[in-house]
Each structure stands twice: as structure tokens, then as C-alpha cells.
Design a protein around this motif. Structure first.
Motif, mmCIF file in Angstrom:
data_model
loop_
_atom_site.group_PDB
_atom_site.id
_atom_site.type_symbol
_atom_site.label_atom_id
_atom_site.label_comp_id
_atom_site.label_asym_id
_atom_site.label_seq_id
_atom_site.Cartn_x
_atom_site.Cartn_y
_atom_site.Cartn_z
ATOM 1 N N THR A 40 0.789 -1.229 0.000
ATOM 2 C CA THR A 40 0.000 0.000 0.000
ATOM 3 C C THR A 40 0.821 1.279 0.000
ATOM 4 O O THR A 40 0.399 2.291 -0.567
ATOM 5 C CB THR A 40 -0.925 0.017 1.236
ATOM 6 N N ALA A 41 1.982 1.261 0.645
ATOM 7 C CA ALA A 41 2.759 2.497 0.768
ATOM 8 C C ALA A 41 3.338 2.996 -0.558
ATOM 9 O O ALA A 41 3.404 4.214 -0.757
ATOM 10 C CB ALA A 41 3.864 2.326 1.801
ATOM 11 N N PRO A 42 3.784 2.132 -1.480
ATOM 12 C CA PRO A 42 4.302 2.673 -2.751
ATOM 13 C C PRO A 42 3.289 3.560 -3.481
ATOM 14 O O PRO A 42 3.678 4.572 -4.077
ATOM 15 C CB PRO A 42 4.629 1.408 -3.543
ATOM 16 N N LEU A 76 8.740 -7.752 -9.242
ATOM 17 C CA LEU A 76 7.798 -6.693 -8.915
ATOM 18 C C LEU A 76 7.781 -6.401 -7.419
ATOM 19 O O LEU A 76 7.779 -5.229 -7.007
ATOM 20 C CB LEU A 76 6.392 -7.077 -9.389
ATOM 21 N N SER A 77 7.791 -7.447 -6.592
ATOM 22 C CA SER A 77 7.784 -7.232 -5.144
ATOM 23 C C SER A 77 9.088 -6.590 -4.687
ATOM 24 O O SER A 77 9.101 -5.793 -3.742
ATOM 25 C CB SER A 77 7.538 -8.548 -4.395
ATOM 26 N N ALA A 78 10.189 -6.922 -5.356
ATOM 27 C CA ALA A 78 11.472 -6.290 -5.033
ATOM 28 C C ALA A 78 11.425 -4.794 -5.325
ATOM 29 O O ALA A 78 11.963 -3.970 -4.574
ATOM 30 C CB ALA A 78 12.595 -6.946 -5.826
ATOM 31 N N LYS A 79 10.769 -4.429 -6.406
ATOM 32 C CA LYS A 79 10.639 -3.011 -6.754
ATOM 33 C C LYS A 79 9.758 -2.282 -5.735
ATOM 34 O O LYS A 79 10.035 -1.135 -5.372
ATOM 35 C CB LYS A 79 10.056 -2.868 -8.156
ATOM 36 N N GLN A 80 8.699 -2.954 -5.301
ATOM 37 C CA GLN A 80 7.828 -2.352 -4.285
ATOM 38 C C GLN A 80 8.611 -2.076 -2.997
ATOM 39 O O GLN A 80 8.512 -0.987 -2.417
ATOM 40 C CB GLN A 80 6.664 -3.297 -3.974
ATOM 41 N N GLY A 123 -3.629 3.396 9.160
ATOM 42 C CA GLY A 123 -2.712 2.579 8.373
ATOM 43 C C GLY A 123 -3.345 2.179 7.061
ATOM 44 O O GLY A 123 -4.552 1.910 7.007
ATOM 45 N N ALA A 124 -2.548 2.165 6.014
ATOM 46 C CA ALA A 124 -3.050 1.723 4.714
ATOM 47 C C ALA A 124 -3.051 0.202 4.679
ATOM 48 O O ALA A 124 -2.349 -0.444 3.907
ATOM 49 C CB ALA A 124 -2.210 2.310 3.589
ATOM 50 N N ASP A 125 -3.832 -0.358 5.576
ATOM 51 C CA ASP A 125 -4.052 -1.804 5.664
ATOM 52 C C ASP A 125 -5.287 -1.995 6.527
ATOM 53 O O ASP A 125 -5.401 -1.397 7.602
ATOM 54 C CB ASP A 125 -2.852 -2.524 6.292
ATOM 55 N N SER A 126 -6.206 -2.810 6.073
ATOM 56 C CA SER A 126 -7.503 -2.915 6.754
ATOM 57 C C SER A 126 -7.389 -3.439 8.181
ATOM 58 O O SER A 126 -8.247 -3.149 9.022
ATOM 59 C CB SER A 126 -8.451 -3.801 5.944
ATOM 60 N N HIS A 127 -6.341 -4.203 8.478
ATOM 61 C CA HIS A 127 -6.225 -4.778 9.816
ATOM 62 C C HIS A 127 -5.469 -3.890 10.796
ATOM 63 O O HIS A 127 -5.060 -4.338 11.872
ATOM 64 C CB HIS A 127 -5.611 -6.178 9.727
ATOM 65 N N THR A 144 -4.296 6.783 -0.744
ATOM 66 C CA THR A 144 -4.319 8.230 -0.939
ATOM 67 C C THR A 144 -4.527 8.962 0.390
ATOM 68 O O THR A 144 -3.983 10.049 0.605
ATOM 69 C CB THR A 144 -5.400 8.645 -1.952
ATOM 70 N N ASP A 145 -5.311 8.362 1.298
ATOM 71 C CA ASP A 145 -5.452 8.931 2.642
ATOM 72 C C ASP A 145 -4.107 8.912 3.366
ATOM 73 O O ASP A 145 -3.752 9.860 4.073
ATOM 74 C CB ASP A 145 -6.475 8.141 3.457
ATOM 75 N N LEU A 146 -3.363 7.813 3.201
ATOM 76 C CA LEU A 146 -2.041 7.742 3.806
ATOM 77 C C LEU A 146 -1.127 8.818 3.226
ATOM 78 O O LEU A 146 -0.359 9.451 3.963
ATOM 79 C CB LEU A 146 -1.427 6.355 3.595
#
Length: 424
Positions: A40-42, A76-80, A123-127, A144-146
Motif C-alpha cells: 500500500t505504501a508505494p 515486482l515485489s522487489a521493486k515495491q 494505516g493503509a491496511d484494513s487490519h 491516498t489517505d495515507l
């Protein structure tokens, strides 16, 4: 003197400039901790940089935790993860955790004393609602809220109504916080608390520790809730007093505070629960579930819901001296490096591996269908995670059943959904 307030209303009032707050009010709230992960942060970082602001609002009030696809599973995950790392370097973010020190965010932040009672956390994560177990207001938001919060340190919120959930009595053997919250969701449904604060109380929680509270608050979102919160007490104080590096505040609801509804449950009547596909509300007693003779291919013990040391201990208690069923996979994921080290010192890793399990580095892994345990077509898993939506852990024809770690361990031994009493 104003009207009596719930704990949620008090915390929000302490973070706004309003003289009073009521459910339904839109407020501009100051944020104590803003959290993002490698998924979520990227997105938030991209939006933050598009605003044209040079600095984050406060480098000591931001946490960036790469935990979903780290260690990196692909390019892709490495880039994130790289986006997080470079942003953390640029802004000297205090609470950035590299791979070897990172754990699952919602276990790591309380463990490190980063989130505390009385805090307002987004937090940009539902949990993100997990932190309500400490007596703070914590809720998930969009990326975007974050981004806005990273820039300005505040965010619009609607003050939620509260539902009071009271659990009384001593729970039965093998019944944990996971079972209480699955039972609750089974009663009110996955939309039963939409945009409300679930406030948990009752004598039951004198018999259960912080781990169970974290589990319950974690799954408040599975009933549609904005947050899940406990009034802090001596158990909370014992957990936070040696972890906190700053001041914190214990709030409690006033006598006469208004609730949308009050739900009362006798914990002594609740058995271990299993939530059937494809919703957490499909929960039934373990006795009924085991009678269906449902074969499983995989069992997962871990996640932000049930990857704490207490969860690993009870699973190891079931597994000690036993072997998992042939053609069955058991994956155990400790939630943080500290939990990993405790498991090692206590001999739990040997118990898991001797039983035939895989013991993994801390990661969200299979919970969201990421990696470390993806399901093939038609496969079934029982899991201590928090969601069992269609395709959640792999192929859309696969099935996920939710349960506590003891049930997951027992099921791995028999290769079918079973309770601890079936193997001990």
C-alpha cells in the motif's frame, strides 16, 4: 458538563480542535502514527511526491513495514520494497524496518512500543484496527489517505457509533480470542458493524491475555467495523510499560455512554469455531465441523491474527511427539523476529519440524495469496488467518477454513478438520 462519551469518542475528541464530538460528525484528526506496507505504501508515496511537498509531517510518527511479499518473491515485489526503502532513506523515517528486523506490521508495532494506549493510528491496511487492543483508536485507510497524512499529519474521519460487546465467564479449554470473534461475526455477520466501533469488555478478558485481545481487534474489520477497541487495564499496562518510549493515556467509557446496541455473550457456552468458505461469518462449532469429515491439503499457523508466541506455544503443545498426516502441508509463520527467537529458545521449532512442518521467516505470506503456501485448484486449507474469501489463498476453486492455532494443528495431524481433543 457534556454528555457521557465512549472510549472511542474520547480518543477522537483528544485529537481534534472541536469542543465536542458526536457519532456522525466529520472531524479533522491529528494522527499519532501513520503506517504503510510494501503493497500500500508505494501508491501513497507516489501520491505524496505528486503533491510537491519536500518533507513528511514528522519522521518519528511514520512506520513503513515491508511484510507482505518480503523477502521479495519476484521482481515486482522487489521493486515495491525498494520504493519503501528509498523513501525511508530520503526522509530518515524512524520506524522503517529492513527485511531481517521486519515482522508482520500489526504484531511488530505493538511489540516495539510504537503504538500505544490513547493513540489515534491510521494505516493503509484494513487490519490496522488490531491496535485497538491497546486502548487506542486505530483504523485502516486507503493509500491516498495515507499520502495526505504523510504530508500533513492529519485526516478527515467520521466519528463512528459504538456497539458494546460483552463477554462474561471463563472460556472453555482450547477456546481463544479467535473463537470469540468468529462466534461474534457468526452472530452479526460481515456487515453487522459497518463503520462502527466494536467496544469489547467483560470478565472473560481477565482469563485471556493481550494476544487474544489483538486477535479480536484484528478481526473487527471482518464484521465491517471501523475499529475494535478494549478499555486498557492492568493486563494492558503489563504489556506496554516496558515497551513504551513515550507517554500514553488510558481512556475508559463514561457511565451512561450511548451505544448503538449492546451484545452480551456467555463465553462458557462457546466452543472452538471453524469459519467455512467463503466468509468469516460462516462459523460453526468444532464438533459440527469435524463431523463433516472435511479433508485438508494445507494448514497455516501465523499471520497478524494468530502468529504470536502464545499461538505457536499452543500449536506446539498439540503437535509435540506427533506427525502431520501424509500428503498434508503445515506451514508455521512467526509474526516477528523476536517471536521467531523465542520459539527457537523454547524448542518450538524442533517440535514443528519434527512433526513435518515448515517453519518460515516472518511474513504475511499465504494469508493474502502472496506466496509461501498458495493453493492449487480444488485444494483446501485450514488457517489461523483472518479471511477466507473466494480465491483468498490461491486458485478461485480452492477453499479456506478459519480456526484457532490449536484446531489448525490438530487438523494437520489428522489431515482433516478436527479439534484438539480428537488428537490428545
Amino acid at each position: 458538563m457534556g454528555r457521557p462519551l465512549t472510549i472511542t469518542e474520547k480518543i477522537i475528541l483528544n485529537h481534534v480542535d472541536n469542543e465536542a464530538v458526536s457519532p456522525g460528525d466529520i472531524v479533522n484528526a491529528r494522527v499519532d502514527i501513520a503506517l504503510g506496507n510494501d503493497i500500500t505504501a508505494p501508491i501513497a508515496i507516489k501520491e505524496f511526491e505528486s503533491i510537491g511537498i519536500d518533507k513528511v509531517f514528522d519522521r518519528e510518527k511514520i512506520a513503513l513495514v515491508p511484510d507482505h511479499f518480503v523477502p521479495n518473491k519476484d521482481i515486482l515485489s522487489a521493486k515495491q520494497a525498494k520504493i519503501l526503502r528509498e523513501f525511508a532513506k530520503k526522509h530518515d523515517i524512524k520506524y522503517y524496518f529492513e527485511c531481517g528486523e521486519a515482522g508482520i506490521e500489526h504484531a511488530l508495532l505493538p511489540e516495539k512500543g510504537i503504538v500505544l494506549p490513547g493513540d489515534l493510528v491510521i494505516g493503509a491496511d484494513s487490519h490496522t484496527c488490531t491496535y485497538g487492543a491497546l486502548g487506542g483508536f486505530a483504523t485502516g485507510v486507503g493509500s491516498t489517505d495515507l499520502a495526505y497524512t504523510l504530508a500533513f499529519g492529519e485526516l478527515w474521519l467520521k466519528v463512528p457509533e459504538s456497539i458494546k460487546v460483552v463477554f462474561e465467564g471463563k472460556p472453555k479449554k482450547w477456546v481463544s480470542g479467535k473463537d470469540l470473534v468468529l462466534y461474534l461475526i457468526g452472530k452479526i455477520g460481515v456487515e453487522g458493524a459497518n463503520y462502527m466501533a466494536l467496544e469489547f469488555s467483560g470478565s472473560t478478558f481477565k482469563h485471556l491475555g493481550m494476544s487474544d485481545r489483538f486477535t479480536i481487534s484484528n478481526m473487527a474489520i471482518e464484521a465491517g467495523a471501523k475499529s475494535g477497541i478494549f478499555e486498557p487495564d492492568e493486563i494492558t499496562e503489563a504489556y506496554v510499560k516496558d515497551r513504551a518510549g513515550r507517554n500514553y493515556t488510558f481512556y475508559k467509557s463514561d457511565d451512561g455512554a450511548e451505544y448503538s446496541r449492546v451484545l452480551n455473550f456467555d463465553s462458557g457456552e462457546i466452543n472452538p469455531q471453524v469459519a467455512f468458505p467463503h466468509l468469516p461469518e460462516n462459523s460453526i462449532d468444532i464438533g459440527e465441523a469435524s463431523a463433516k469429515n472435511i479433508k485438508i491439503d494445507q494448514s497455516v499457523i501465523g499471520s497478524c491474527t494468530n502468529g504470536r508466541i502464545e499461538d505457536l506455544r499452543i500449536a506446539a503443545q498439540i503437535l509435540k511427539g506427533k506427525k502431520i498426516a501424509k500428503y498434508t502441508r503445515l506451514i508455521v509463520l512467526p509474526a516477528t523476529p523476536a517471536i521467531y527467537k523465542m520459539a527457537e529458545k523454547e524448542g518450538l521449532i524442533d517440535i514443528f519440524m519434527d512433526a513435518g512442518a515448515v517453519f518460515s521467516t516472518p511474513t504475511c505470506g499465504p494469508c493474502l495469496g502472496g506466496y509461501m503456501g498458495i493453493l492449487a485448484d480444488g485444494e483446501r486449507a485450514i488457517s489461523s488467518t483472518n479471511r477466507n474469501f473466494k480465491g483468498r489463498m490461491g486458485d478461485v476453486t480452492s477453499e479456506v477454513y478459519l480456526a484457532n492455532p490449536a484446531v489448525c494443528a490438530a487438523s494437520a495431524i489428522l489431515g482433516k478438520i478436527a479439534g484438539p481433543d480428537d488428537v490428545i
